[in-house]
Design an enzyme around this catalytic site. Structure first.
Site, PDB file in Angstrom:
ATOM      1  N   HIS A 113       0.641  -1.258   0.052  1.00  0.00           N
ATOM      2  CA  HIS A 113      -0.017   0.007  -0.044  1.00  0.00           C
ATOM      3  C   HIS A 113       0.660   1.253  -0.053  1.00  0.00           C
ATOM      4  CE1 HIS A 113      -3.302  -2.730   0.585  1.00  0.00           C
ATOM      5  NE2 HIS A 113      -3.070  -2.939   1.952  1.00  0.00           N
TER       6      HIS A 113
ATOM      7  N   CYS B   4      -6.925  -6.650   4.484  1.00  0.00           N
ATOM      8  CA  CYS B   4      -8.052  -6.466   5.131  1.00  0.00           C
ATOM      9  C   CYS B   4      -9.151  -7.601   4.655  1.00  0.00           C
ATOM     10  CB  CYS B   4      -8.715  -5.105   5.132  1.00  0.00           C
ATOM     11  SG  CYS B   4      -8.712  -4.561   3.164  1.00  0.00           S
TER      12      CYS B   4
END
Length: 446
Positions: free
Chosen positions: A11, A43
């Site tokens: 990310h 996630c």
């Protein structure tokens, strides 16, 4: 224009590269990562494990080829084995061929992320003990879970990942044993009154919870884990173990070369620049400035990783945006319960030296006659001496995260609980009382 090298392609590294490409074109960008994939959405791990998702590839949002098309020189399956900050030279090893290479740079971004914390106990090398940080680890665990002979799974750690994983494995048809050394689940984020809500849900689902319990060993048979041993000498028969204790910064590469916290998180300024000129760090390997504690802390969250990656992209190119700091805003859904929090709990606020008090609200969100009504539980933690807001906690059987948006901003702006009590908030019968739940919670403060 500069030669910019980014170490880490999840990310943070991706956000930084995209910022450079879109806002500051012309730089020569190189990305290095030791994995064979990029952009894994951790996630979604528990959603995949409980088979809510049907396609594992949906957990990736970009690829190396996408960056190559934009002119980025990207090297996967490549490990950085040495970093000379003075000469600005990185030595890498191709994990497929074993060959070493040298790359030079003008500016460097460390986006190396974090590594899972492993319990330092005997038996850790046994097969059947898993982690779920990286995509290949999740796939390996998924394959083990598909074996119907593996019926009982121990989850070590009852933080966010641990409780979500416990739910996912229970829904997968496994008997789940959850262990944590603290007195409640989610103790870093919620006071016991809120943690108990989640604990009750797990109890109803048949998940065994063992709090204030430390793991002292894993026993095996034929090389496979078979028992979890605890500090009181008890032994629990298991087929698989998943460690979800937490994460530590992946910064051994630069330990002793940059200023760090004791846990290895790289200290950075508001532009994400480290103590060494032209070396930036962001995401799970770096610190965040906590707006309530007013000091650098370590917060490993994907939302931080992306935001700090964007800020690092600006910083690498000499841009002006700066970090506004953090409150550790977070959210969770477990079974039919939604929770959110930011800032400090009552316990952490007192430990930090505040004269901490709480103000609670437990009632309906909308007017009594509304069919769409739902209960919401709120807690505001504040300093009795200054009336300053220190933290917020929320729970409800519908989405309550939008309340946390306001509380996070209130913490960032150092608002008092009295300002929240009379804050102008919108009213409509479909959404709230004439006096919003936020106002009502704050008005309950002594």
């Amino acid at each position: 224009m500069s030669k910019i090298l980014i170490i880490g392609a999840n990310h943070t590294g991706i956000a930084a590269a995209n910022t450079l490409l879109s806002r500051y074109p012309g730089h020569e960008i190189t990305i290095i990562d030791q994995n064979d994939n990029i952009s894994y959405l951790g996630c979604g791990t528990v959603l995949w494990l409980q088979k809510y998702l049907s396609d594992f590839n949906s957990l990736f949002y970009t690829s190396a080829d996408d960056f190559k098309k934009l002119g980025v020189d990207i090297h996967l399956c490549t490990q950085v084995i040495d970093l000379n900050l003075e000469q600005k030279i990185v030595t890498t090893k191709d994990l497929a061929t074993g060959e070493n290479s040298h790359l030079n740079y003008d500016k460097l971004l460390l986006a190396t992320g974090s590594l899972p914390i492993a319990p330092q106990v005997p038996g850790l090398e046994l097969r059947g003990i898993s982690y779920i940080k990286f995509a290949h680890e999740v796939q390996n665990l998924d394959e083990k879970l598909a074996d119907e002979s593996k019926k009982t799974v121990a989850v070590i750690g009852a933080g966010y990942i641990g409780v979500e994983l416990a739910e996912a494995l229970q829904k997968r048809g496994k008997k789940v044993l959850l262990f944590d050394k603290n007195a409640t689940c989610l103790s870093n984020y919620f006071d016991p009154e809120f943690a108990q809500i989640i604990d009750n849900k797990m109890k109803q689902a048949g998940i065994e919870r063992h709090y204030q319990t430390e793991i002292t060993a894993f026993n095996g048979q034929n090389g496979w884990v078979k028992e979890v041993v605890t500090q009181d000498g008890k032994k629990y028969t298991v087929d698989l173990v998943v460690n979800a204790i937490g994460f530590r910064p992946n910064t051994n590469l630069v330990r002793g070369k940059l200023d760090m916290l004791a846990n290895g998180a790289i200290l950075v300024n508001e532009h994400q620049e480290s103590s060494h000129k032209d070396v930036f760090a962001a995401g799970d390997c770096a610190t965040s400035h906590h707006n309530v504690l007013d000091k650098p802390v370590y917060i490993a969250l994907a939302s931080h990783a992306i935001r700090e990656g964007i800020l690092a992209g600006h910083g690498l190119a000499g841009g002006s945006p700066v970090s506004p700091g953090s409150q550790g805003a977070n959210s969770l859904q477990l079974y039919d319960t939604n929770l959110a929090a930011c800032g400090l709990t009552l316990e952490t606020a007192k430990a930090a030296g505040f004269q901490a008090q709480v103000s609670d609200y437990d009632g309906l969100q909308e007017l009594d006659f509304m069919k769409s009504n739902f209960k919401v539980k709120m807690r505001l933690v504040y300093d009795q001496a200054t009336r300053r807001l220190l933290g917020a906690q929320l729970a409800g059987n519908q989405n309550v995260t939008y309340f946390d948006y306001l509380f996070s901003l209130a913490l960032q702006k150092h608002m008092t609980i009295d300002e929240l009590a009379f804050l102008d908030l919108p009213f409509n019968s479909f959404y709230s009382h004439p006096y919003n739940s936020i106002n009502l919670t704050a008005q309950n403060a002594q």
